[in-house]
Design a protein around this motif. Structure first.
Motif, PDB file in Angstrom:
ATOM      1  N   GLN A   1       0.823  -1.211   0.000  1.00 20.69           N
ATOM      2  CA  GLN A   1       0.000   0.000   0.000  1.00 20.69           C
ATOM      3  C   GLN A   1       0.858   1.263   0.000  1.00 20.69           C
ATOM      4  O   GLN A   1       0.546   2.245  -0.682  1.00 20.69           O
ATOM      5  CB  GLN A   1      -0.936  -0.003   1.211  1.00 20.69           C
ATOM      6  N   GLU A   2       1.920   1.230   0.753  1.00 18.75           N
ATOM      7  CA  GLU A   2       2.776   2.403   0.807  1.00 18.75           C
ATOM      8  C   GLU A   2       3.585   2.602  -0.468  1.00 18.75           C
ATOM      9  O   GLU A   2       3.939   3.725  -0.810  1.00 18.75           O
ATOM     10  CB  GLU A   2       3.714   2.298   2.009  1.00 18.75           C
ATOM     11  N   GLY A   3       3.898   1.491  -1.161  1.00 21.03           N
ATOM     12  CA  GLY A   3       4.608   1.602  -2.428  1.00 21.03           C
ATOM     13  C   GLY A   3       5.977   2.209  -2.266  1.00 21.03           C
ATOM     14  O   GLY A   3       6.807   1.756  -1.456  1.00 21.03           O
ATOM     15  N   ASP A   4       6.231   3.281  -3.030  1.00 19.20           N
ATOM     16  CA  ASP A   4       7.548   3.922  -2.999  1.00 19.20           C
ATOM     17  C   ASP A   4       7.805   4.640  -1.684  1.00 19.20           C
ATOM     18  O   ASP A   4       8.953   4.995  -1.377  1.00 19.20           O
ATOM     19  CB  ASP A   4       7.676   4.913  -4.153  1.00 19.20           C
ATOM     20  N   GLU A   5       6.772   4.897  -0.913  1.00 16.50           N
ATOM     21  CA  GLU A   5       6.937   5.605   0.354  1.00 16.50           C
ATOM     22  C   GLU A   5       7.321   4.674   1.504  1.00 16.50           C
ATOM     23  O   GLU A   5       7.505   5.128   2.630  1.00 16.50           O
ATOM     24  CB  GLU A   5       5.637   6.324   0.709  1.00 16.50           C
ATOM     25  N   ALA A   6       7.439   3.380   1.222  1.00 15.55           N
ATOM     26  CA  ALA A   6       7.793   2.424   2.275  1.00 15.55           C
ATOM     27  C   ALA A   6       9.206   2.693   2.775  1.00 15.55           C
ATOM     28  O   ALA A   6      10.116   2.985   1.989  1.00 15.55           O
ATOM     29  CB  ALA A   6       7.674   0.997   1.744  1.00 15.55           C
ATOM     30  N   ASP A   7       9.394   2.610   4.092  1.00 17.05           N
ATOM     31  CA  ASP A   7      10.708   2.847   4.679  1.00 17.05           C
ATOM     32  C   ASP A   7      11.395   1.522   4.982  1.00 17.05           C
ATOM     33  O   ASP A   7      10.869   0.434   4.727  1.00 17.05           O
ATOM     34  CB  ASP A   7      10.591   3.695   5.935  1.00 17.05           C
TER      35      ASP A   7
ATOM     36  N   ASP B   1       9.505  -1.026   7.282  1.00 11.38           N
ATOM     37  CA  ASP B   1       8.475  -1.831   6.635  1.00 11.38           C
ATOM     38  C   ASP B   1       9.095  -3.005   5.873  1.00 11.38           C
ATOM     39  O   ASP B   1       8.585  -4.134   5.923  1.00 11.38           O
ATOM     40  CB  ASP B   1       7.662  -0.949   5.675  1.00 11.38           C
ATOM     41  N   ILE B   2      10.184  -2.725   5.186  1.00  7.65           N
ATOM     42  CA  ILE B   2      10.854  -3.804   4.431  1.00  7.65           C
ATOM     43  C   ILE B   2      11.433  -4.843   5.384  1.00  7.65           C
ATOM     44  O   ILE B   2      11.348  -6.046   5.134  1.00  7.65           O
ATOM     45  CB  ILE B   2      11.947  -3.206   3.525  1.00  7.65           C
ATOM     46  N   TYR B   3      12.028  -4.398   6.498  1.00  7.60           N
ATOM     47  CA  TYR B   3      12.594  -5.339   7.457  1.00  7.60           C
ATOM     48  C   TYR B   3      11.521  -6.214   8.076  1.00  7.60           C
ATOM     49  O   TYR B   3      11.738  -7.410   8.327  1.00  7.60           O
ATOM     50  CB  TYR B   3      13.342  -4.577   8.551  1.00  7.60           C
ATOM     51  N   SER B   4      10.359  -5.650   8.348  1.00  3.69           N
ATOM     52  CA  SER B   4       9.270  -6.431   8.927  1.00  3.69           C
ATOM     53  C   SER B   4       8.853  -7.562   7.992  1.00  3.69           C
ATOM     54  O   SER B   4       8.624  -8.695   8.426  1.00  3.69           O
ATOM     55  CB  SER B   4       8.079  -5.523   9.232  1.00  3.69           C
TER      56      SER B   4
END
Length: 1054
Positions: free
Chosen positions: A536-542, A545-548
């Motif tokens: 949902q966040e797309g390019d705004e993902a930090d 979020d990726i680590y989770s």
């Protein structure tokens, strides 16, 4: 008795003579000898010693089976024992009379056997006479100087040299006052350098007998100082038996004097505990154990106050200090990955120490007493690793991988010991393991080792011992480990332990399954929510979020490897990540596991058509994603996608229908030409790469070398995966041409894989394999033309390398030319067509651009039968004009050489004919073939020149310079194909001559690897093993009539 003479006469009245050998063997008391190798009394009276020796040499019958000293085997051993006993009895009976008779002694010494004279000295020593002592010693010294000194080192027979050492040992032991001194010991020390292992072994055993007597040790002190270095170096002897006895001798030296060995001497010995040869390692383990006990203060106290210390247990016991010293040794040896080898080496000598798990646990858990040093982090990790290895050794009761010849059948006593040890360790660690996990919860290395311990439990004790509460404590700690760690080793170990605890035959299965299901539910929910938020966040993902997502996916992937998680539908979520280009490595692996578990369900049950269609759709979509990942900029992603593609194409190939599984035909996938080319290009770009010499370590950095080895191993796996596709007819065999052409340049890294691939492709189809070989040579030739131009330097290293490669290929055809004659003829046919394919663009009378290729083709002429050379030569002449035949310029030398190779040497081919009948048949049919050629009209001759480019339904092997243009060289070998026993009964072996290359390198061509996979190829139904070529072999029309479909190669997967 009357009528009997002492030396060589027959009985009165005639009769057959009885030899001394027969008399000793039969136990007779007579001494009548009739043999031309014997010394007679008249020879002593009338001849000089030189004349006697010359006469005996002239008359000696070496082929006689009656002469005892020329026989061998059990008969010789029996005679030797009986004869030695006879000599001993004779001297004892004569000790007070004729033993001092000069004539008697001379007759005894005149025997040709030197070992018999040495035995006489032993008999004299055994007498120990008080009277005439000086005379006996003079006799012994005379024999010693006349026989021993000349035979202990210079005798050509190793057995005689060994007997010399054995006898002098007996002399030293029985009569130590006279013989146990440096004047005699030096002979034993010098013989330690003997070239034969059996003599060196005899020296060591002789010294062991001497050093085992403590009262003799003082007399051996000077010998020890002088020859100690040689004995220590013999622990590395090439003969393992000698090395073992050398270590045992050093143990005796250590027991006799603690100061006899220096620190360097001890270090050279106790590092042998890591030897791959188990007897050597066990001997070194015994040495290490004694050394540890010697330097252990508690061991010394144990000898002084045994009764007081026997009451102490755990860390206060004598083993407590020994355990700490063992940990220090393990850390100082800097071989931390070989703890299993260290434990195995100490197993026979230190079982009480290694099985004292109570003491080891207390050392880890209890607080140290006053004045006791605290274990460091490294020491705790080392001790835990040693605990796990000792548990494995006790529970499995066999050495680790690499030692021994595999699992042996245990005796009843060994099985009982194994059961008792397993129950003992289970009862102890059921209670202590949760505490250990709780203490070291944050340390991934310690936790990964501790989680292996339940895999060796007797899990029934949880129920029979009413220890369910300890099981709950263990499951709780395992859950905390999964939530806290993301390291792959920890997660995979935890997953495997859960799998063992969930076994259906265990009564605790339900309790464990509930805890496991709850854990997977939480991980799946966490993963799904994290993916939804990330997408949902797309390019705004930090990064959080990726680590989770990554952490949850790592845990689920590790569990999916050992558990069926298809009920949680992880493939759909992972596929969304793949399409979005997020966390592709873990998503690829998890998706692969999901497909494998779905396939297992289908093969084990009765799937419907809808189930097959659904799985096919899943596999097809996943293959497409993997194919897209081959062009990813991330190298690990590309390598992962390549390996998964190879595995899936292998599994979902035509072999899936083997074993009565024809219903799985909808799941069979055939890679198209685009995918095949992409896989091949990936191999060429990532496997056959040049070494970066600038990045090579100048100072030999160990870490850098380890990285290079790991990278090479990875490249080998990539090549092995692709080679499997070739030999199982999943990828066209023409792709192997790009593999074969790198055989010489990258032989050290990938030679064994390429050779095995060549062997398997030849088993599939000899003719097509030959066409692939010539194609690889044509590709290399085209590369040379592009680099050097049409005028090749025939003396250049590149041209010589190409010819050397052709020579190696020729050797692989073996010695049976009958089986390979059609394949070799096809190879020559394709080579000739390639050489004359393009005319010279400048002038017709100039040589064709590829004419130099005929010089490469000359390397295969020796594999043609005499009659086939004529046939090939006739085919060659169809491409030649009169002007070509008359030219003698240098540019035409390849043609001249090739023609000469076909016209000469025909008489030397008789060795290749396996039988006279086949030779006659081949000659008759060859003559018929020549006659048929003479009857052809001009138009028919033109038709004979047509190339059979699609023989037996095989691929087109025309050289496409654009398609096959590659740079770089190959280094990875098919480790999955290097197993033994794969050749069919009628398949020809692959031969290599002893001169491996111009560089003189001779290396093992059949190296095995840890990742070897046994592959059984079925007999090929497309073999051509005619006794001769058909008369119309080069007739393309006739060849097309003989086409037959290629067989499928089936391999059982489940």
């Amino acid at each position: 008795p009357p009528g009997r003479r002492v030396n060589g006469a027959q009985r009165n009245g005639g009769g057959n003579p009885v030899t001394l050998f027969e008399m000793v063997k039969q136990g007779k008391s007579a001494m009548q000898v009739q043999h031309r190798g014997a010394v007679r009394i008249e020879m002593f009276r009338n001849m000089q010693n030189v004349e006697i020796i010359r006469k005996m040499t002239e008359e000696f019958d070496e082929d006689s089976g009656d002469y005892p000293l020329t026989i061998s085997g059990p008969l010789w051993n029996k005679f030797r024992y009986s004869y030695c006993e006879f000599i001993a009895v004779l001297i004892r009976q004569c000790q007070y009379s004729i033993i001092y008779d000069e004539l008697h002694c001379n007759r005894l010494y005149s025997n040709r056997s030197n070992c018999n004279r040495l035995i006489i000295i032993r008999c004299y020593i055994c007498l120990q006479l008080q009277e005439n002592q000086d005379e006996i010693e003079n006799m012994m010294n005379s024999i010693f100087k006349g026989i021993f000194v000349h035979r202990y080192r210079l005798d050509a027979i190793a057995e005689i040299r060994a007997i010399c050492i054995e006898e002098i040992r007996v002399w030293m032991q029985i009569y130590s006052d006279a013989f146990l001194n440096d004047s005699y010991l030096k002979y034993v020390g010098w013989t330690l350098h003997d070239r034969q292992g059996e003599v060196r072994l005899k020296c060591l055993k002789a010294l062991q007998n001497l050093y085992s007597h403590r009262e003799l040790f003082q007399k051996l002190e000077l010998f020890t100082n002088r020859f100690k270095d040689r004995i220590v170096s013999m622990t590395l002897d090439k003969e393992y038996d000698v090395a073992v006895e050398a270590v045992r001798l050093i143990i005796l030296v250590l027991q006799g004097s603690e100061d006899a060995l220096s620190d360097d001497d001890c270090e050279n010995v106790y590092h042998l505990v890591y030897s791959a040869h188990r007897p050597v390692a066990l001997a070194a383990g015994d040495f290490l154990h004694r050394l540890l006990c010697m330097f252990s203060i508690l061991a010394y106290l144990h000898t002084q106050a045994e009764e007081a210390l026997a009451k102490h247990r755990g860390r206060s016991s004598p083993n407590g200090n020994l355990i700490r010293m063992l940990v220090l040794f393990f850390l100082e040896s800097e071989l931390h990955e070989h703890a299993a080898y260290l434990v195995d080496s100490l197993w026979d000598s230190s079982q009480d120490l290694l099985k004292d798990w109570e003491c080891m646990t207390e050392v880890l858990l209890e607080e140290p007493v006053q004045g006791e040093e605290v274990l460091s982090e490294r020491q705790e990790s080392a001790l835990i690793e040693l605990i796990v290895c000792s548990i494995r050794q006790a529970a499995e009761a066999h050495p680790p991988v690499g030692r021994g010849t595999g699992k042996r059948v245990l005796t009843a006593k060994e099985r009982k010991t194994q059961t008792d040890d397993r129950n003992k360790l289970t009862e102890h660690f059921i209670m202590s393991l949760p505490t250990l996990l709780s203490k070291y919860q944050a340390d991934s290395e310690k936790v990964a080792n501790l989680l292996q311990i339940p895999q060796y439990f007797n899990l029934d004790i949880y129920s029979t011992g009413r220890m369910e509460k300890h099981l709950d404590a263990l499951l709780k700690q395992m859950r905390l480990v999964v939530e806290k760690h993301t390291e792959l080793e920890v997660l995979e170990t935890c997953s495997k332990t859960f799998s063992i605890l969930c076994s259906e035959e265990l009564s605790i299965m339900n309790r464990v399954d509930i805890a496991w299901s709850q854990l997977i539910d939480e991980l799946t929910d966490r993963f799904s929510h994290a993916v939804e938020e990330l997408l949902q966040e797309g390019d705004e993902a930090d990064d959080d979020d990726i680590y989770s997502v990554l952490s949850s996916l790592k845990r689920l992937t590790a569990f999916h490897n050992a558990h069926d998680l298809t009920s949680w539908d992880l493939f759909g979520t992972c596929y969304r990540l793949l399409r979005a280009g997020i966390e592709r490595i873990q998503a690829l692996q998890c998706s692969h596991y999901s497909i494998m578990w779905q396939l297992v369900k289908i093969t084990e049950g009765s799937p419907s058509k809808d189930d097959l269609i659904a799985l096919r759709r899943v596999v097809k979509s996943f293959l497409a994603v993997c194919q897209q990942c081959l062009s990813n900029v991330n190298t690990p992603v590309k390598e992962q996608a390549f390996m998964l593609l190879c595995d899936l194409l292998m599994i979902f190939s035509h072999q899936l229908m083997a074993g009565g599984r024809e219903g799985l035909q909808p799941l069979v996938f055939h890679p198209d030409s685009v995918l095949q080319n992409e896989l091949l290009n990936f191999v060429l770009d990532h496997v056959f790469i040049e070494q970066d010499e600038e990045n090579q370590s100048v100072d030999g950095d160990e870490e850098d070398e380890a990285n290079k080895i790991e990278a090479l191993h990875k490249r080998r796996n990539l090549l092995a995966a692709f080679s499997k596709l070739i030999i199982y007819d999943i990828v066209d065999m023409s792709a192997a041409a790009d593999i074969f052409k790198h055989y010489m340049k990258y032989y050290n890294d990938y030679g064994d894989i390429i050779k095995e691939t060549l062997s398997k492709t030849r088993q599939m189809d000899k003719i097509l394999c030959a066409k692939t070989l010539i194609l690889s040579l044509q590709q290399l030739f085209n590369e040379l033309i592009q680099d050097q131009g049409p005028n090749l330097d025939r003396t250049s290293a590149h041209v010589s390398g190409l010819k050397e490669l052709a020579r190696r290929f020729a050797l692989t055809f073996g010695l049976d030319q009958i089986k390979t004659r059609e394949a070799v003829a096809t190879l020559h046919k394709d080579g000739i067509e390639f050489a004359f394919r393009f005319p010279n663009p400048k002038r017709p009378d100039c040589p064709p651009p590829n004419l130099a290729f005929l010089e490469v083709l000359c390397e295969f002429s020796s594999k043609l039968l005499r009659q086939d050379k004529k046939t090939v030569h006739s085919y060659l002449e169809k491409f030649l004009t009169e002007q070509m035949c008359e030219r003698r310029d240098d540019v035409w030398l390849p043609l001249i050489s090739y023609r000469n190779s076909l016209l000469t040497g025909g008489d030397d081919d008789h060795g290749s004919i396996t039988s006279s009948s086949s030779s006659k048949t081949g000659s008759i049919r060859s003559r018929k073939s020549c006659a048929a050629h003479r009857k052809h009209t001009e138009g028919e001759e033109d038709e004979l020149c047509l190339s059979r480019l699609n023989d037996l339904g095989k691929i087109d092997l025309l050289v496409d310079e654009q398609c096959w243009d590659v740079s770089g060289v190959m280094k990875v070998v098919l480790s999955c194909l290097s197993s033994r026993g794969l050749m069919e009964d009628d398949a020809e072996p692959i031969f290599e001559d002893v001169m491996m290359s111009s560089r003189g390198q001779l290396e093992d061509m059949n190296e095995e690897f840890e990742d070897t996979m046994v592959i059984d190829l079925p007999p090929s139904c497309n073999r051509r093993e005619r006794a001769e070529l058909r008369p119309n072999f080069f007739d393309s029309a006739a060849m097309m009539e003989d086409e037959s479909p290629r067989p499928f190669l089936l391999v059982s997967l489940f």
